[in-house]
Design a protein around this motif. Structure first.
Motif, PDB file in Angstrom:
ATOM      1  N   ILE A 157       7.801  -3.693  10.490  1.00  8.78           N
ATOM      2  CA  ILE A 157       7.691  -3.041   9.181  1.00  8.78           C
ATOM      3  C   ILE A 157       6.539  -3.639   8.382  1.00  8.78           C
ATOM      4  O   ILE A 157       5.771  -2.922   7.724  1.00  8.78           O
ATOM      5  CB  ILE A 157       9.023  -3.165   8.415  1.00  8.78           C
ATOM      6  CG1 ILE A 157      10.129  -2.425   9.161  1.00  8.78           C
ATOM      7  CG2 ILE A 157       8.885  -2.617   7.004  1.00  8.78           C
ATOM      8  CD1 ILE A 157      11.497  -2.564   8.525  1.00  8.78           C
ATOM      9  N   ASN A 158       6.379  -4.967   8.450  1.00 11.09           N
ATOM     10  CA  ASN A 158       5.290  -5.611   7.722  1.00 11.09           C
ATOM     11  C   ASN A 158       3.932  -5.174   8.265  1.00 11.09           C
ATOM     12  O   ASN A 158       2.961  -5.018   7.516  1.00 11.09           O
ATOM     13  CB  ASN A 158       5.431  -7.128   7.814  1.00 11.09           C
ATOM     14  CG  ASN A 158       4.569  -7.844   6.797  1.00 11.09           C
ATOM     15  OD1 ASN A 158       4.228  -7.292   5.753  1.00 11.09           O
ATOM     16  ND2 ASN A 158       4.208  -9.073   7.089  1.00 11.09           N
ATOM     17  N   THR A 159       3.848  -4.967   9.579  1.00  8.62           N
ATOM     18  CA  THR A 159       2.603  -4.471  10.161  1.00  8.62           C
ATOM     19  C   THR A 159       2.294  -3.061   9.677  1.00  8.62           C
ATOM     20  O   THR A 159       1.147  -2.741   9.333  1.00  8.62           O
ATOM     21  CB  THR A 159       2.700  -4.488  11.695  1.00  8.62           C
ATOM     22  OG1 THR A 159       2.928  -5.834  12.137  1.00  8.62           O
ATOM     23  CG2 THR A 159       1.424  -3.969  12.328  1.00  8.62           C
ATOM     24  N   LEU A 160       3.306  -2.195   9.630  1.00  9.59           N
ATOM     25  CA  LEU A 160       3.101  -0.837   9.126  1.00  9.59           C
ATOM     26  C   LEU A 160       2.689  -0.849   7.659  1.00  9.59           C
ATOM     27  O   LEU A 160       1.810  -0.075   7.240  1.00  9.59           O
ATOM     28  CB  LEU A 160       4.375  -0.005   9.318  1.00  9.59           C
ATOM     29  CG  LEU A 160       4.811   0.233  10.775  1.00  9.59           C
ATOM     30  CD1 LEU A 160       6.122   1.005  10.810  1.00  9.59           C
ATOM     31  CD2 LEU A 160       3.727   0.974  11.533  1.00  9.59           C
ATOM     32  N   ILE A 161       3.305  -1.730   6.867  1.00  5.67           N
ATOM     33  CA  ILE A 161       2.917  -1.836   5.454  1.00  5.67           C
ATOM     34  C   ILE A 161       1.482  -2.319   5.333  1.00  5.67           C
ATOM     35  O   ILE A 161       0.700  -1.813   4.512  1.00  5.67           O
ATOM     36  CB  ILE A 161       3.883  -2.788   4.721  1.00  5.67           C
ATOM     37  CG1 ILE A 161       5.270  -2.168   4.615  1.00  5.67           C
ATOM     38  CG2 ILE A 161       3.354  -3.114   3.314  1.00  5.67           C
ATOM     39  CD1 ILE A 161       6.300  -3.080   3.976  1.00  5.67           C
ATOM     40  N   SER A 162       1.081  -3.290   6.152  1.00  3.21           N
ATOM     41  CA  SER A 162      -0.289  -3.804   6.101  1.00  3.21           C
ATOM     42  C   SER A 162      -1.299  -2.732   6.502  1.00  3.21           C
ATOM     43  O   SER A 162      -2.371  -2.615   5.898  1.00  3.21           O
ATOM     44  CB  SER A 162      -0.427  -5.024   7.022  1.00  3.21           C
ATOM     45  OG  SER A 162       0.421  -6.074   6.599  1.00  3.21           O
ATOM     46  N   ILE A 163      -0.960  -1.926   7.507  1.00  2.00           N
ATOM     47  CA  ILE A 163      -1.859  -0.839   7.911  1.00  2.00           C
ATOM     48  C   ILE A 163      -2.014   0.167   6.778  1.00  2.00           C
ATOM     49  O   ILE A 163      -3.130   0.589   6.435  1.00  2.00           O
ATOM     50  CB  ILE A 163      -1.332  -0.161   9.182  1.00  2.00           C
ATOM     51  CG1 ILE A 163      -1.415  -1.129  10.378  1.00  2.00           C
ATOM     52  CG2 ILE A 163      -2.116   1.120   9.482  1.00  2.00           C
ATOM     53  CD1 ILE A 163      -0.786  -0.581  11.644  1.00  2.00           C
ATOM     54  N   GLY A 164      -0.890   0.564   6.178  1.00  2.00           N
ATOM     55  CA  GLY A 164      -0.968   1.489   5.050  1.00  2.00           C
ATOM     56  C   GLY A 164      -1.721   0.905   3.873  1.00  2.00           C
ATOM     57  O   GLY A 164      -2.515   1.604   3.210  1.00  2.00           O
ATOM     58  N   PHE A 165      -1.509  -0.380   3.609  1.00  2.00           N
ATOM     59  CA  PHE A 165      -2.203  -1.037   2.505  1.00  2.00           C
ATOM     60  C   PHE A 165      -3.706  -1.085   2.759  1.00  2.00           C
ATOM     61  O   PHE A 165      -4.508  -0.865   1.851  1.00  2.00           O
ATOM     62  CB  PHE A 165      -1.644  -2.450   2.325  1.00  2.00           C
ATOM     63  CG  PHE A 165      -2.250  -3.206   1.179  1.00  2.00           C
ATOM     64  CD1 PHE A 165      -2.047  -2.805  -0.126  1.00  2.00           C
ATOM     65  CD2 PHE A 165      -3.024  -4.336   1.404  1.00  2.00           C
ATOM     66  CE1 PHE A 165      -2.594  -3.497  -1.187  1.00  2.00           C
ATOM     67  CE2 PHE A 165      -3.588  -5.033   0.367  1.00  2.00           C
ATOM     68  CZ  PHE A 165      -3.373  -4.617  -0.943  1.00  2.00           C
ATOM     69  N   GLY A 166      -4.101  -1.356   3.993  1.00  2.00           N
ATOM     70  CA  GLY A 166      -5.521  -1.365   4.321  1.00  2.00           C
ATOM     71  C   GLY A 166      -6.152   0.006   4.195  1.00  2.00           C
ATOM     72  O   GLY A 166      -7.279   0.141   3.704  1.00  2.00           O
ATOM     73  N   VAL A 167      -5.421   1.046   4.626  1.00  2.00           N
ATOM     74  CA  VAL A 167      -5.951   2.416   4.522  1.00  2.00           C
ATOM     75  C   VAL A 167      -6.125   2.808   3.059  1.00  2.00           C
ATOM     76  O   VAL A 167      -7.169   3.365   2.664  1.00  2.00           O
ATOM     77  CB  VAL A 167      -5.009   3.400   5.244  1.00  2.00           C
ATOM     78  CG1 VAL A 167      -5.416   4.836   4.954  1.00  2.00           C
ATOM     79  CG2 VAL A 167      -5.029   3.140   6.742  1.00  2.00           C
ATOM     80  N   VAL A 168      -5.126   2.540   2.230  1.00  2.00           N
ATOM     81  CA  VAL A 168      -5.208   2.901   0.811  1.00  2.00           C
ATOM     82  C   VAL A 168      -6.335   2.122   0.131  1.00  2.00           C
ATOM     83  O   VAL A 168      -7.073   2.662  -0.702  1.00  2.00           O
ATOM     84  CB  VAL A 168      -3.855   2.654   0.118  1.00  2.00           C
ATOM     85  CG1 VAL A 168      -3.959   2.895  -1.384  1.00  2.00           C
ATOM     86  CG2 VAL A 168      -2.793   3.555   0.711  1.00  2.00           C
ATOM     87  N   THR A 169      -6.477   0.839   0.478  1.00  2.00           N
ATOM     88  CA  THR A 169      -7.568   0.044  -0.089  1.00  2.00           C
ATOM     89  C   THR A 169      -8.921   0.608   0.312  1.00  2.00           C
ATOM     90  O   THR A 169      -9.847   0.706  -0.497  1.00  2.00           O
ATOM     91  CB  THR A 169      -7.447  -1.418   0.368  1.00  2.00           C
ATOM     92  OG1 THR A 169      -6.184  -1.945  -0.044  1.00  2.00           O
ATOM     93  CG2 THR A 169      -8.571  -2.261  -0.228  1.00  2.00           C
ATOM     94  N   GLY A 170      -9.064   0.992   1.585  1.00  2.00           N
ATOM     95  CA  GLY A 170     -10.311   1.597   2.031  1.00  2.00           C
ATOM     96  C   GLY A 170     -10.619   2.895   1.308  1.00  2.00           C
ATOM     97  O   GLY A 170     -11.773   3.168   0.946  1.00  2.00           O
ATOM     98  N   VAL A 171      -9.593   3.727   1.088  1.00  2.00           N
ATOM     99  CA  VAL A 171      -9.792   4.987   0.355  1.00  2.00           C
ATOM    100  C   VAL A 171     -10.220   4.707  -1.083  1.00  2.00           C
ATOM    101  O   VAL A 171     -11.114   5.376  -1.625  1.00  2.00           O
ATOM    102  CB  VAL A 171      -8.499   5.820   0.396  1.00  2.00           C
ATOM    103  CG1 VAL A 171      -8.605   7.031  -0.531  1.00  2.00           C
ATOM    104  CG2 VAL A 171      -8.207   6.271   1.823  1.00  2.00           C
ATOM    105  N   LEU A 172      -9.591   3.713  -1.724  1.00  2.00           N
ATOM    106  CA  LEU A 172      -9.977   3.351  -3.089  1.00  2.00           C
ATOM    107  C   LEU A 172     -11.426   2.902  -3.160  1.00  2.00           C
ATOM    108  O   LEU A 172     -12.189   3.350  -4.031  1.00  2.00           O
ATOM    109  CB  LEU A 172      -9.052   2.241  -3.603  1.00  2.00           C
ATOM    110  CG  LEU A 172      -9.458   1.585  -4.929  1.00  2.00           C
ATOM    111  CD1 LEU A 172      -9.342   2.586  -6.076  1.00  2.00           C
ATOM    112  CD2 LEU A 172      -8.596   0.352  -5.208  1.00  2.00           C
ATOM    113  N   LEU A 173     -11.833   2.028  -2.261  1.00  2.00           N
ATOM    114  CA  LEU A 173     -13.208   1.539  -2.271  1.00  2.00           C
ATOM    115  C   LEU A 173     -14.196   2.651  -1.922  1.00  2.00           C
ATOM    116  O   LEU A 173     -15.316   2.679  -2.441  1.00  2.00           O
ATOM    117  CB  LEU A 173     -13.347   0.371  -1.288  1.00  2.00           C
ATOM    118  CG  LEU A 173     -12.496  -0.869  -1.608  1.00  2.00           C
ATOM    119  CD1 LEU A 173     -12.719  -1.951  -0.563  1.00  2.00           C
ATOM    120  CD2 LEU A 173     -12.812  -1.403  -3.000  1.00  2.00           C
TER     121      LEU A 173
END
Length: 275
Positions: A157-173
């Protein structure tokens, strides 16, 4: 894989070396932008330093640090007024030791992971056999299996959260037109495995990149503020909803785990939640 009849050593090899292959592919994709940023690091830091000089609070802090450095420099002289010089090791003196240490640590993690997975349930059985009673053995096996199941679920679950967090951060940037948003989103997702320190390092990197790229500080404030907002939502909304009820973490235990396992394994593996 064992449930579908795959032998445990074969499954362990597929998992370990398959994961290494995926990591190598990701590194190949990210190698070009990362190398470009590393090549431009001196110029980037010089530009960031010039940008920070225009901010008044930074100027006051820099003036104070300069005064302290001058006082410390004056105190390091001997009675005759000559400065004491200490021969510092050259940059090549530590390369061999550092390279050997990194390679040794990497191989230790890889092969220990492989043999741990390949041994299957043997580790649980060996611990259970330390107890003479059959009832105690059954309880120990059940407890160890439950711990393994919960930790596996947490890491997934933590890996899935980290993947989603990285994707959202990339979209923001990307929306803020920050260069190489995929690279920094990947960095944010990887550093998310390190509690507390990961977010701090990521926001510093984003601040350096935006200061070196854009004129003024508006984009820096938007990028850093947006990232911190995402991190707060992840830590106070997403994390507690998905993980908090199943596995609450103690802050002191997490910090002690980082210190101990960072000393044993290194900072990468120390980010795993060993209790």
């Amino acid at each position: 894989m064992s449930r579908y009849g795959v032998a445990e050593p074969v499954a362990a090899g597929l998992i370990v070396f398959g994961t290494m292959t995926l990591i190598a592919c990701a590194l190949l994709v990210l190698a070009a932008p990362a190398t470009d940023w590393l090549r431009r690091t001196p110029a980037t830091m010089h530009r960031v330093e010039e940008k920070l000089r225009t901010i008044e609070p930074i100027n006051a802090i820099q003036a104070t640090a300069t005064s302290v450095a001058r006082l410390a420099g004056g105190a390091s002289t001997d009675s005759a007024g000559s400065r004491i010089q200490v021969a510092a090791p050259g940059p090549l003196d530590n390369v061999g030791w550092t390279t050997a240490h990194v390679i040794g640590g990497f191989l230790t993690v890889v092969f220990l992971t492989f043999f741990s997975l390949a041994s299957g349930s043997m580790f649980r059985r060996k611990i259970a056999y330390l107890f003479p009673s059959g009832t105690h053995r059954t309880r120990i096996k059940r407890a160890l299996y439950e711990i393994e199941d919960q930790m596996s679920r947490y890491l997934l679950i933590n890996t899935l959260i980290s993947i989603g967090f990285g994707v959202v951060t990339g979209v923001l940037l990307a929306a803020l037109q920050v260069p190489n948003p995929f690279l920094w989103g990947t960095v944010a997702g990887l550093l998310n495995f390190i509690p507390y320190l990961g977010a701090l390092v990521t926001v510093v990197l984003i601040g350096i990149v935006t200061l070196a790229t854009f004129d003024g500080t508006q984009q820096t404030l938007l990028a850093c503020g947006g990232f911190l907002l995402l991190d707060l939502l992840k830590g106070h909304v997403v994390g507690p909803v998905i993980l908090g009820r199943r596995m609450p973490l103690n802050t002191v235990a997490v910090l002690l785990s980082l210190l101990f396992w960072g000393w044993v394994w290194g900072i990468v593996v120390s980010s795993w939640p060993f209790p």
